[in-house]
Design an enzyme around this catalytic site. Structure first.
Site, PDB file in Angstrom:
ATOM      1  N   ARG A   1      -5.352   3.505   3.184  1.00 16.40           N
ATOM      2  CA  ARG A   1      -5.691   3.112   1.767  1.00 16.40           C
ATOM      3  C   ARG A   1      -6.935   3.765   1.575  1.00 16.40           C
ATOM      4  O   ARG A   1      -7.882   2.851   0.598  1.00 16.40           O
ATOM      5  CB  ARG A   1      -5.728   1.666   1.508  1.00 16.40           C
ATOM      6  CG  ARG A   1      -4.097   0.890   1.934  1.00 16.40           C
ATOM      7  CD  ARG A   1      -3.128   1.528   0.985  1.00 16.40           C
ATOM      8  NE  ARG A   1      -1.791   0.988   1.221  1.00 16.40           N
ATOM      9  CZ  ARG A   1      -0.929   1.518   1.902  1.00 16.40           C
ATOM     10  NH1 ARG A   1      -1.346   2.846   2.368  1.00 16.40           N
ATOM     11  NH2 ARG A   1      -0.021   1.040   2.467  1.00 16.40           N
TER      12      ARG A   1
ATOM     13  N   SER B   1       0.093  -5.517  -3.808  1.00 14.60           N
ATOM     14  CA  SER B   1      -0.678  -5.961  -2.815  1.00 14.60           C
ATOM     15  C   SER B   1      -1.955  -5.956  -2.835  1.00 14.60           C
ATOM     16  O   SER B   1      -2.508  -5.020  -2.894  1.00 14.60           O
ATOM     17  CB  SER B   1      -0.480  -5.209  -1.430  1.00 14.60           C
ATOM     18  OG  SER B   1       1.062  -4.959  -1.238  1.00 14.60           O
TER      19      SER B   1
ATOM     20  N   GLU C   1      -7.712  -4.647  -1.687  1.00 12.48           N
ATOM     21  CA  GLU C   1      -7.308  -3.415  -1.958  1.00 12.48           C
ATOM     22  C   GLU C   1      -7.888  -2.823  -3.265  1.00 12.48           C
ATOM     23  O   GLU C   1      -8.340  -1.911  -3.417  1.00 12.48           O
ATOM     24  CB  GLU C   1      -5.841  -3.259  -1.880  1.00 12.48           C
ATOM     25  CG  GLU C   1      -5.047  -3.185  -0.602  1.00 12.48           C
ATOM     26  CD  GLU C   1      -3.744  -2.288  -0.679  1.00 12.48           C
ATOM     27  OE1 GLU C   1      -3.290  -1.727  -1.793  1.00 12.48           O
ATOM     28  OE2 GLU C   1      -3.021  -2.715   0.112  1.00 12.48           O
TER      29      GLU C   1
END
Length: 348
Positions: free
Chosen positions: A167, A236, A336
């Site tokens: 990520r 998420s 995130e």
């Protein structure tokens, strides 16, 4: 005829981020050509203000006001560059919707992106986060990224130059310094299915195909994740954390049901959603049943805005979840969604 640049001052971003957080930006520039993008990057406005590159807005945590130049690449187009046996190289412009690209490649017989179906956002935003799902990350299918630097110069970057990690990428680390113009993918005419997840195998059928895998993942994601058009969310909200092998063994001794996924570097990846569920945040709202933000009832990893929430509400909830997971498991959760640090000006 659409102008190459549409520039708006004090523009609302409420409908341009999937968490639907209220935000007003100093300037928003929609660019419809590479030349227009180069021009705006070389403008006085771009040199004086911080820059935020906005795709589908699915990975942003925006403040109430943003003293920045927000650039929205609206570049469109998908083309086949070349074929080499079973290998195909395609180029996709940054403004194309990601999920539509996945389904279009399957329809064309270009396989490899099917596990990434139904991920929100645009093609240009995908490498920033190195999006991934069900055993595939975008870096696994990437050929190169064409990006423009802050001076308006184009660069063709190979995957190893993009500093991809879980990520993470060069583009995320140097937020506002690069604008992705197009992404090139190396796909295959022969299906090479990635079926490492039991629920995908079961849903994809006895004789799975790229289309059946994509449809299975669409079904699974639709069951677990709320539609941003109906319930505001950013997917998420926390990364799956990694711990040392020794720490995982200690956690396993105390929590036998915990799952761990060994990584190439020797660490073990944990399921953030499971950790959040264990500390009681699944389906729970901050401030009780009337709270404006909470963790989704069907997937503890997803933070949702039930209406009227601000960035302060989201930060308060995320910090509460992080604190409880740390207190119980001594594991730190990392958000995130990107917070545009340095671009805040709450008094603007």
């Amino acid at each position: 005829m659409i102008q190459q640049i549409q520039l708006n001052e004090h523009a609302p971003l409420d409908r341009l981020n999937t968490l639907r957080l209220p935000c007003k930006a100093r300037f928003v520039a929609e660019v419809y050509s590479i030349r227009a993008l180069s021009n705006i990057l070389q403008s006085v406005t771009a040199k004086r203000l911080p820059r935020l590159i906005l795709g589908g807005g699915s990975n942003l945590l925006l403040p109430n006001t943003l003293n920045a130049l927000v650039i929205r690449p609206m570049l469109k187009g998908i083309r086949l560059l070349r074929t080499d046996g079973d290998r195909v190289i395609i180029e996709v412009m940054a403004g194309e919707p990601w999920h539509q690209l996945v389904m279009e490649t399957i329809a064309q017989g270009w396989f490899g992106l099917e596990n990434l179906a139904l991920i929100p956002g645009t093609v240009g935003a995908a490498p920033v986060q190195n999006i991934g799902a069900y055993g595939v990350e975008i870096v696994d299918r990437l050929y190169s990224v064409q990006a423009m630097d802050r001076s308006g110069q184009l660069h063709d970057l190979r995957p190893e130059e993009c500093q991809f990690a879980y990520r993470d990428s060069l583009f995320k680390q140097q937020d506002g310094e690069w604008v992705i113009v197009s992404v090139r993918f190396a796909l295959s005419k022969k299906p090479q299915l990635v079926l490492g997840y039991g629920d995908v195998i079961q849903a994809a059928g006895e004789h799975p195909t790229p289309l059946s895998v994509a449809n299975a993942i669409i079904h699974i994601r639709s069951q677990k994740l709320p539609d941003p058009a109906k319930i505001a969310n950013a997917g998420s909200f926390f990364k799956n954390p990694c711990v040392s092998k020794n720490q995982f063994e200690c956690l396993k001794a105390e929590w036998p049901q915990i799952s761990g996924y060994p990584q190439a570097d020797g660490q073990v990846k944990l399921a953030a959603g499971w950790l959040i569920d264990q500390v009681g945040w699944k389906g729970r709202r901050l401030g009780g049943i009337t709270g404006r933000v909470g963790m989704y009832e069907k997937q503890a990893l997803v933070l949702v805005n039930y209406g009227g929430a601000t960035s302060q509400d989201v930060l308060a909830l995320s910090e509460a979840v992080q604190a409880d997971v740390w207190s119980r498991f001594s594991v730190r959760l990392e958000r995130e969604p990107v917070v545009p640090i340095g671009a805040y000006d709450e008094s603007a």
